[in-house]
Design a protein around this motif. Structure first.
Motif, PDB file in Angstrom:
ATOM      1  N   GLU A 169      48.625  45.660  32.609  1.00  0.00           N
ATOM      2  CA  GLU A 169      47.813  46.860  32.388  1.00  0.00           C
ATOM      3  C   GLU A 169      48.089  47.945  33.429  1.00  0.00           C
ATOM      4  O   GLU A 169      47.740  49.110  33.217  1.00  0.00           O
ATOM      5  N   SER A 170      48.722  47.575  34.546  1.00  0.00           N
ATOM      6  CA  SER A 170      49.042  48.555  35.579  1.00  0.00           C
ATOM      7  C   SER A 170      50.447  49.129  35.435  1.00  0.00           C
ATOM      8  O   SER A 170      50.786  50.108  36.103  1.00  0.00           O
ATOM      9  N   ARG A 173      48.858  34.292  44.098  1.00  0.00           N
ATOM     10  CA  ARG A 173      48.316  35.428  43.359  1.00  0.00           C
ATOM     11  C   ARG A 173      49.402  36.113  42.520  1.00  0.00           C
ATOM     12  O   ARG A 173      49.148  36.534  41.386  1.00  0.00           O
ATOM     13  N   ASP A 229      48.232  43.627  42.199  1.00  0.00           N
ATOM     14  CA  ASP A 229      47.554  44.413  41.161  1.00  0.00           C
ATOM     15  C   ASP A 229      48.562  45.225  40.346  1.00  0.00           C
ATOM     16  O   ASP A 229      48.398  45.391  39.131  1.00  0.00           O
ATOM     17  N   ASP A 272      50.148  34.208  39.418  1.00  0.00           N
ATOM     18  CA  ASP A 272      49.037  34.304  38.458  1.00  0.00           C
ATOM     19  C   ASP A 272      48.972  35.677  37.793  1.00  0.00           C
ATOM     20  O   ASP A 272      48.362  35.813  36.726  1.00  0.00           O
ATOM     21  N   ALA A 273      49.597  36.698  38.403  1.00  0.00           N
ATOM     22  CA  ALA A 273      49.467  38.065  37.900  1.00  0.00           C
ATOM     23  C   ALA A 273      50.700  38.565  37.158  1.00  0.00           C
ATOM     24  O   ALA A 273      50.578  39.361  36.220  1.00  0.00           O
ATOM     25  N   THR A 290      50.904  36.944  32.502  1.00  0.00           N
ATOM     26  CA  THR A 290      49.597  36.477  32.060  1.00  0.00           C
ATOM     27  C   THR A 290      49.623  36.374  30.535  1.00  0.00           C
ATOM     28  O   THR A 290      50.618  36.710  29.886  1.00  0.00           O
ATOM     29  N   ASP A 336      50.734  39.528  28.838  1.00  0.00           N
ATOM     30  CA  ASP A 336      52.174  39.743  28.687  1.00  0.00           C
ATOM     31  C   ASP A 336      52.706  39.033  27.450  1.00  0.00           C
ATOM     32  O   ASP A 336      53.479  39.606  26.666  1.00  0.00           O
ATOM     33  N   ARG A 341      50.486  43.520  37.259  1.00  0.00           N
ATOM     34  CA  ARG A 341      49.751  43.175  36.038  1.00  0.00           C
ATOM     35  C   ARG A 341      50.141  44.133  34.916  1.00  0.00           C
ATOM     36  O   ARG A 341      50.354  45.321  35.146  1.00  0.00           O
TER      37      ARG A 341
END
Length: 527
Positions: A370-371, A80, A365, A83-84, A87, A90, A368
């Motif tokens: 966006e976070s 995970r 999370d 994969d995060a 991406t 980015d 990522r």
């Protein structure tokens, strides 16, 4: 010195290559690459995770996760996480910020099994990254950051026993040659790949003297192996001792090659890189600053201007990490992360498996794009993009008559002595550049430029992708008749700040303020 004629998105109608000492695109246009490293994605480093006194290498970080949640959930976490952390979002953002390539640090353990054979999924993440970069106008430099057995003997290469066993065990040497042959075979026709960075920072510290000859032999073997399957891609060779010792570069091993150095925590001036520039000229090869950063914006603005003014392509380290002010994006540590950090450092009890897994899920999370928290000051400093604040020491590096006009006076030992500009300390502090946490340092706060009548210094800025401007600061009156497209800031009746100056550059209006006292310049702010 010739200004690069090629700036902007990558082009894929042929291969990036070396030609007559310069880096050029397929059409032969000079290139000056500006890129970002994707650190800690495929080869985690402890400092980027906030582990102070805890695990540092990928093996140690993996062991911690295994200890916290067991093998099955550990495997799920790493799937995970990978994969995060990087991406397509980015890659699109890197291109959108104005960079033209990424340097992709690869850990051989993700490509080879315990017997040195290629894993079935060896190229999955690399293929994905190359495809995204092609879609968004970026080149990719493939960087073997962690070679089989380890090329540095430190945490950054994931070496199994903290020794550079690549140079001690012929098995690892054979695996490395086979791995590069496989990489080159796979990407031989891929023009989105700009080059192959054969070994990251080989042989630091005491190893630089002990195994230098073995490194040269390995570079020659790798060159031969790659050229058997790929005649087109540029090869990139790094020096020893964190890529700062270039004594091994005494001849050209391949005409389509580039030499790489790294630069951290040292004076951002020409004397600090002169040996690299001279070596490149002597061998007729382009020069690349492949890793630099981890410092405050003032240092970044000065150092990266230095590279560009000497036609040195560069790559900034690194795109994102946890809780940082020195990268373009900062990962906000999730709830529960301090408990894991404290346990890893031996300072607190072990979190329960359920609590640890919940924290690791939140971390996925959090990484990522966006976070993450955006740090525009870092990007603006690298690209000299407004809004921008420059320290006085950050005038350009193109020499007398373009970057400055001064009479010979006393300079500041250890910082830009070769320029002849009167830099002076306005405090009792000492020069220091080891600002890895990004804090302001005495240099940009206390080093001032003294200007007498008729003297001036010039500061370059990027207004937008296609337009630059030069701000010329003088001690008296209007700008002298100099051959540059600039705007001048003259004297003021009282110390403090010159009056705000409004510069119109195309459709842009820039407000410029120079902070000074008497005839000593401290900094320039451009908004």
């Amino acid at each position: 010195m010739t200004t690069p004629t090629r700036r902007g998105p990558a082009t894929y109608d042929g291969f990036v290559h070396a030609h007559e000492g310069a880096l050029v695109d397929a059409a032969g246009h000079p290139l000056l690459l500006r890129g970002i490293g994707l650190g800690t994605w495929l080869l985690p480093e402890g400092y980027m995770w906030g582990f102070d006194g805890g695990p540092q290498s990928p093996r140690e970080i993996e062991a911690l996760v295994h200890d916290l949640v067991g093998p099955d959930q550990a495997g799920e976490f790493w799937r995970r996480f990978r994969d995060a952390f990087v991406t397509e979002a980015d890659i699109a953002r890197i291109a959108g910020e104005g960079f033209d390539h990424v340097r992709l640090p690869i850990n051989s353990r993700l490509m080879l099994d315990d017997e040195g054979a290629l894993r079935d999924d060896a190229f999955e993440l690399i293929d994905r990254t190359v495809a995204w970069c092609r879609a968004h106008g970026l080149w990719v430099i493939l960087d073997l950051h962690g070679a089989p057995g380890g090329q540095t003997g430190t945490n950054i290469d994931d070496s199994p026993n903290n020794r550079p066993e690549l140079f001690e065990d012929d098995r690892y040497r054979a695996w490395t040659i086979d791995l590069w042959r496989a990489i080159a075979s796979r990407y031989a026709a891929e023009t989105a790949v700009a080059g192959y960075d054969l070994l990251n920072e080989p042989l630091p510290n005491e190893w630089q003297d002990l195994y230098a000859d073995r490194l040269v032999d390995l570079y020659l073997e790798l060159t031969t192996a790659i050229r058997q399957v790929d005649p087109s891609h540029m090869l990139i060779y790094e020096g020893t001792h964190w890529s700062t010792n270039w004594s091994i570069f005494t001849e050209v091993w391949d005409p389509n090659s580039m030499l790489q150095f790294h630069k951290y925590w040292s004076a951002p001036d020409f004397p600090s890189i002169e040996r690299f520039v001279r070596a490149g000229r002597s061998l007729g090869l382009p020069v690349y600053m492949g890793e630099g950063g981890e410092n405050n914006p003032a240092w970044l603005a000065t150092a990266f201007q230095l590279y560009e003014d000497h036609q040195i392509s560069w790559n900034f380290w690194t795109w994102k990490k946890l809780d940082t002010v020195t990268s373009p994006f900062s990962v906000t540590p999730p709830a529960g992360w301090p408990d894991i950090v404290a346990y890893a450092a031996g300072q607190d009890a072990k979190p329960s498996p359920d609590d640890a897994w919940s924290t690791l899920e939140r971390l996925v999370d959090a990484v990522r794009l966006e976070s993450c928290v955006y740090r525009p000051t870092i990007v603006n400093s690298l690209l000299r993009r407004v809004p921008l604040e420059l320290p006085a020491m950050s005038f350009s590096f193109r020499g007398p008559g373009t970057s400055h006009h001064v009479r010979a006076r006393t300079t500041l030992p250890g910082l830009r002595e070769d320029d002849g500009v009167a830099l002076r300390y306005d405090s009792e502090a000492d020069l220091h550049f080891d600002l890895i946490d990004g804090r302001p340092g005495a240099v940009e706060n206390d080093v001032v430029v003294d200007l007498d009548a008729g003297e001036w210094v010039a500061y370059d800025i990027h207004v937008d992708e296609s337009r630059t401007a030069t701000v010329v600061v003088t001690a008296d009156g209007p700008v002298p008749d100099v051959d540059l497209d600039g705007v001048g800031l003259g004297s003021s009746a009282a110390p403090g700040c010159w009056e705000d100056l409004l510069l119109t550059a195309g459709r842009h209006e820039l407000r410029i303020r120079a902070t000074r006292d008497a005839t000593s310049l401290r900094r320039i702010s451009i908004h």
